[in-house]
Scaffold this motif. Sequence first.
Motif, PDB file in Angstrom:
ATOM      1  N   GLU A 143       0.869  -1.190   0.000  1.00  0.00           N
ATOM      2  CA  GLU A 143       0.000   0.000   0.000  1.00  0.00           C
ATOM      3  C   GLU A 143       0.895   1.225   0.000  1.00  0.00           C
ATOM      4  O   GLU A 143       1.802   1.334   0.824  1.00  0.00           O
ATOM      5  CB  GLU A 143      -0.882   0.006   1.243  1.00  0.00           C
ATOM      6  N   SER A 144       0.624   2.147  -0.941  1.00  0.00           N
ATOM      7  CA  SER A 144       1.578   3.247  -1.127  1.00  0.00           C
ATOM      8  C   SER A 144       0.954   4.627  -0.986  1.00  0.00           C
ATOM      9  O   SER A 144      -0.146   4.874  -1.455  1.00  0.00           O
ATOM     10  CB  SER A 144       2.187   3.132  -2.523  1.00  0.00           C
ATOM     11  N   GLU A 145       1.713   5.519  -0.334  1.00  0.00           N
ATOM     12  CA  GLU A 145       1.341   6.945  -0.306  1.00  0.00           C
ATOM     13  C   GLU A 145       2.180   7.706  -1.324  1.00  0.00           C
ATOM     14  O   GLU A 145       2.072   8.916  -1.433  1.00  0.00           O
ATOM     15  CB  GLU A 145       1.675   7.543   1.067  1.00  0.00           C
ATOM     16  N   ILE A 146       3.082   6.980  -2.016  1.00  0.00           N
ATOM     17  CA  ILE A 146       4.048   7.639  -2.911  1.00  0.00           C
ATOM     18  C   ILE A 146       3.599   7.461  -4.367  1.00  0.00           C
ATOM     19  O   ILE A 146       3.441   6.323  -4.817  1.00  0.00           O
ATOM     20  CB  ILE A 146       5.455   7.007  -2.748  1.00  0.00           C
ATOM     21  N   PRO A 147       3.398   8.560  -5.113  1.00  0.00           N
ATOM     22  CA  PRO A 147       3.023   8.375  -6.522  1.00  0.00           C
ATOM     23  C   PRO A 147       4.115   7.618  -7.278  1.00  0.00           C
ATOM     24  O   PRO A 147       5.296   7.909  -7.079  1.00  0.00           O
ATOM     25  CB  PRO A 147       2.876   9.796  -7.068  1.00  0.00           C
ATOM     26  N   PRO A 148       3.742   6.616  -8.105  1.00  0.00           N
ATOM     27  CA  PRO A 148       4.763   5.809  -8.784  1.00  0.00           C
ATOM     28  C   PRO A 148       5.340   6.481 -10.029  1.00  0.00           C
ATOM     29  O   PRO A 148       4.678   7.287 -10.671  1.00  0.00           O
ATOM     30  CB  PRO A 148       3.991   4.548  -9.199  1.00  0.00           C
ATOM     31  N   GLY A 149       6.576   6.146 -10.353  1.00  0.00           N
ATOM     32  CA  GLY A 149       7.175   6.518 -11.649  1.00  0.00           C
ATOM     33  C   GLY A 149       7.474   7.983 -11.838  1.00  0.00           C
ATOM     34  O   GLY A 149       7.616   8.443 -12.963  1.00  0.00           O
ATOM     35  N   VAL A 150       7.561   8.745 -10.737  1.00  0.00           N
ATOM     36  CA  VAL A 150       7.822  10.175 -10.906  1.00  0.00           C
ATOM     37  C   VAL A 150       9.028  10.644 -10.084  1.00  0.00           C
ATOM     38  O   VAL A 150       9.115  11.793  -9.689  1.00  0.00           O
ATOM     39  CB  VAL A 150       6.556  11.039 -10.615  1.00  0.00           C
ATOM     40  N   GLY A 151       9.949   9.707  -9.809  1.00  0.00           N
ATOM     41  CA  GLY A 151      11.227  10.094  -9.208  1.00  0.00           C
ATOM     42  C   GLY A 151      11.212  10.222  -7.696  1.00  0.00           C
ATOM     43  O   GLY A 151      12.116  10.812  -7.119  1.00  0.00           O
ATOM     44  N   LEU A 152      10.194   9.635  -7.047  1.00  0.00           N
ATOM     45  CA  LEU A 152      10.130   9.770  -5.587  1.00  0.00           C
ATOM     46  C   LEU A 152      10.557   8.481  -4.873  1.00  0.00           C
ATOM     47  O   LEU A 152      10.300   8.301  -3.688  1.00  0.00           O
ATOM     48  CB  LEU A 152       8.716  10.188  -5.150  1.00  0.00           C
ATOM     49  N   GLY A 153      11.191   7.603  -5.628  1.00  0.00           N
ATOM     50  CA  GLY A 153      11.774   6.405  -5.008  1.00  0.00           C
ATOM     51  C   GLY A 153      10.753   5.362  -4.595  1.00  0.00           C
ATOM     52  O   GLY A 153      11.009   4.575  -3.680  1.00  0.00           O
ATOM     53  N   SER A 154       9.606   5.333  -5.295  1.00  0.00           N
ATOM     54  CA  SER A 154       8.561   4.403  -4.857  1.00  0.00           C
ATOM     55  C   SER A 154       8.997   2.953  -5.037  1.00  0.00           C
ATOM     56  O   SER A 154       8.711   2.114  -4.181  1.00  0.00           O
ATOM     57  CB  SER A 154       7.243   4.652  -5.605  1.00  0.00           C
ATOM     58  N   SER A 155       9.722   2.633  -6.129  1.00  0.00           N
ATOM     59  CA  SER A 155      10.055   1.220  -6.316  1.00  0.00           C
ATOM     60  C   SER A 155      11.101   0.769  -5.299  1.00  0.00           C
ATOM     61  O   SER A 155      11.015  -0.358  -4.794  1.00  0.00           O
ATOM     62  CB  SER A 155      10.462   0.902  -7.755  1.00  0.00           C
ATOM     63  N   SER A 156      12.039   1.652  -4.955  1.00  0.00           N
ATOM     64  CA  SER A 156      13.018   1.258  -3.936  1.00  0.00           C
ATOM     65  C   SER A 156      12.348   1.099  -2.575  1.00  0.00           C
ATOM     66  O   SER A 156      12.625   0.139  -1.848  1.00  0.00           O
ATOM     67  CB  SER A 156      14.118   2.306  -3.812  1.00  0.00           C
ATOM     68  N   ALA A 157      11.470   2.050  -2.241  1.00  0.00           N
ATOM     69  CA  ALA A 157      10.771   1.948  -0.949  1.00  0.00           C
ATOM     70  C   ALA A 157       9.968   0.653  -0.898  1.00  0.00           C
ATOM     71  O   ALA A 157       9.937  -0.029   0.136  1.00  0.00           O
ATOM     72  CB  ALA A 157       9.855   3.160  -0.760  1.00  0.00           C
ATOM     73  N   ALA A 158       9.345   0.292  -2.033  1.00  0.00           N
ATOM     74  CA  ALA A 158       8.556  -0.950  -2.063  1.00  0.00           C
ATOM     75  C   ALA A 158       9.466  -2.159  -1.864  1.00  0.00           C
ATOM     76  O   ALA A 158       9.114  -3.098  -1.144  1.00  0.00           O
ATOM     77  CB  ALA A 158       7.811  -1.057  -3.397  1.00  0.00           C
ATOM     78  N   CYS A 159      10.666  -2.124  -2.487  1.00  0.00           N
ATOM     79  CA  CYS A 159      11.592  -3.264  -2.331  1.00  0.00           C
ATOM     80  C   CYS A 159      12.082  -3.378  -0.885  1.00  0.00           C
ATOM     81  O   CYS A 159      12.197  -4.475  -0.338  1.00  0.00           O
ATOM     82  CB  CYS A 159      12.794  -3.113  -3.262  1.00  0.00           C
ATOM     83  N   VAL A 160      12.357  -2.228  -0.270  1.00  0.00           N
ATOM     84  CA  VAL A 160      12.844  -2.236   1.121  1.00  0.00           C
ATOM     85  C   VAL A 160      11.743  -2.767   2.053  1.00  0.00           C
ATOM     86  O   VAL A 160      11.971  -3.676   2.867  1.00  0.00           O
ATOM     87  CB  VAL A 160      13.288  -0.815   1.546  1.00  0.00           C
ATOM     88  N   ALA A 161      10.533  -2.209   1.890  1.00  0.00           N
ATOM     89  CA  ALA A 161       9.429  -2.633   2.764  1.00  0.00           C
ATOM     90  C   ALA A 161       9.103  -4.109   2.534  1.00  0.00           C
ATOM     91  O   ALA A 161       8.888  -4.873   3.487  1.00  0.00           O
ATOM     92  CB  ALA A 161       8.200  -1.761   2.502  1.00  0.00           C
ATOM     93  N   ALA A 162       9.113  -4.530   1.252  1.00  0.00           N
ATOM     94  CA  ALA A 162       8.783  -5.931   0.937  1.00  0.00           C
ATOM     95  C   ALA A 162       9.829  -6.881   1.512  1.00  0.00           C
ATOM     96  O   ALA A 162       9.498  -7.922   2.077  1.00  0.00           O
ATOM     97  CB  ALA A 162       8.676  -6.110  -0.579  1.00  0.00           C
ATOM     98  N   THR A 163      11.106  -6.515   1.387  1.00  0.00           N
ATOM     99  CA  THR A 163      12.178  -7.377   1.917  1.00  0.00           C
ATOM    100  C   THR A 163      12.025  -7.553   3.429  1.00  0.00           C
ATOM    101  O   THR A 163      12.093  -8.675   3.961  1.00  0.00           O
ATOM    102  CB  THR A 163      13.571  -6.743   1.628  1.00  0.00           C
ATOM    103  N   ALA A 164      11.782  -6.448   4.109  1.00  0.00           N
ATOM    104  CA  ALA A 164      11.654  -6.523   5.570  1.00  0.00           C
ATOM    105  C   ALA A 164      10.404  -7.307   5.960  1.00  0.00           C
ATOM    106  O   ALA A 164      10.434  -8.142   6.873  1.00  0.00           O
ATOM    107  CB  ALA A 164      11.612  -5.117   6.152  1.00  0.00           C
ATOM    108  N   SER A 165       9.323  -7.057   5.239  1.00  0.00           N
ATOM    109  CA  SER A 165       8.056  -7.697   5.590  1.00  0.00           C
ATOM    110  C   SER A 165       8.093  -9.204   5.329  1.00  0.00           C
ATOM    111  O   SER A 165       7.752 -10.010   6.201  1.00  0.00           O
ATOM    112  CB  SER A 165       6.936  -7.012   4.791  1.00  0.00           C
ATOM    113  N   VAL A 166       8.520  -9.600   4.111  1.00  0.00           N
ATOM    114  CA  VAL A 166       8.525 -11.040   3.772  1.00  0.00           C
ATOM    115  C   VAL A 166       9.475 -11.804   4.704  1.00  0.00           C
ATOM    116  O   VAL A 166       9.119 -12.833   5.276  1.00  0.00           O
ATOM    117  CB  VAL A 166       8.939 -11.252   2.288  1.00  0.00           C
TER     118      VAL A 166
END
Length: 317
Positions: free
Chosen positions: A98-121
């Motif tokens: 679940e994201s508060e960060i707009p995707p694909g516009v340079g705000l690091g959404s994919s990295s944040a998703a990878c970090v959160a997913a790694t920690a969560s899984v």
Amino acid sequence: MKSIASAPGKIILFGEHFVVYGMKAVLCSIDKRITATSQFIDEKVIRVRSSLGESEISIDSSNNLEKVQQKFMKPFFYIAQKAVKENSIKNGIELVLESEIPPGVGLGSSSAACVAATASVNGLFCKLSKNEVVKIAVQAERTIFEQNSGADSSVSTFGGLVSYDLKNGFENISSRNDLSFIISNSAQVHNTQDVVRQVKNFKEKNDELFNKLCKLEIDIVDDAMLSLKDNDLNKLGSLMLKNHDLLKQIGISTEKIDLLVQEAKKTAYGAKITGAGGGGCIISLIDDSNSEDTLNNLRKISDCFVTKIDYSGLRYS
Ligand code: PMV
């Protein structure tokens, strides 16, 4: 049992693109997050759900990331497959983002998703340290963006205001600045890889000019580090405008982005592209004295919001 973790997006204050060629960049994480929730499920699949779509692969088809139809989902399957293999589990895993960060516009959404997913899984088995998380998150992101510098994932994991260069890695900027920015979205979605390639072509064709711009960038970043220490918003703002001009010269601005910067600088301390450019977002440096005027101005031509530096980075809940 659910394992929940969240990680912040980021903005680049100074030095994007030049960082790819060894210059120093200054970046910070922001108070907009992606939350990842993982749980075991009975079906023998890895399922990933986000507002951008849903996808699943069998846990037995391990190693075959090619089966993943939506490219942006690959890193999450990489993360989950790695955890499944290392922990030899029999059931499946569902990961919800679940994201508060707009995707694909340079705000690091994919990295944040990878970090959160790694920690969560991995939290389903054993909580990883921040150093362990960032390593896996960068590997995951490299399944879709090989030249990834790792800057975004690191700032998302550790939070705060940092400088980064390829040789020395990260350094915390110790002055704890309480900076505020308006992020304005041009609504032009960019592809970081394409824009990085475009800059590489520019460099190859204009080697001398590019070297000159690199030297100017070094001066801007050096001055910015001093201004951050002094919390000198006027100076920081004017350095942001200078940095924007360099980014324009390497060809990564757009008409819409330049219009946003023009409008922002009427009232803000300064403004510039943040991230890869070719669209994406600009940041405007503000404080209480000019926040409302700048917001009113920019809202007429873009979606925007106020953000502050996040000092916590990856969080487990
Ligand atoms: O689009 P963003 O914010 O992820 O920008 C990437 C920043 C670049 O310097 C262009 C590339 C990089 O890997 O550092």
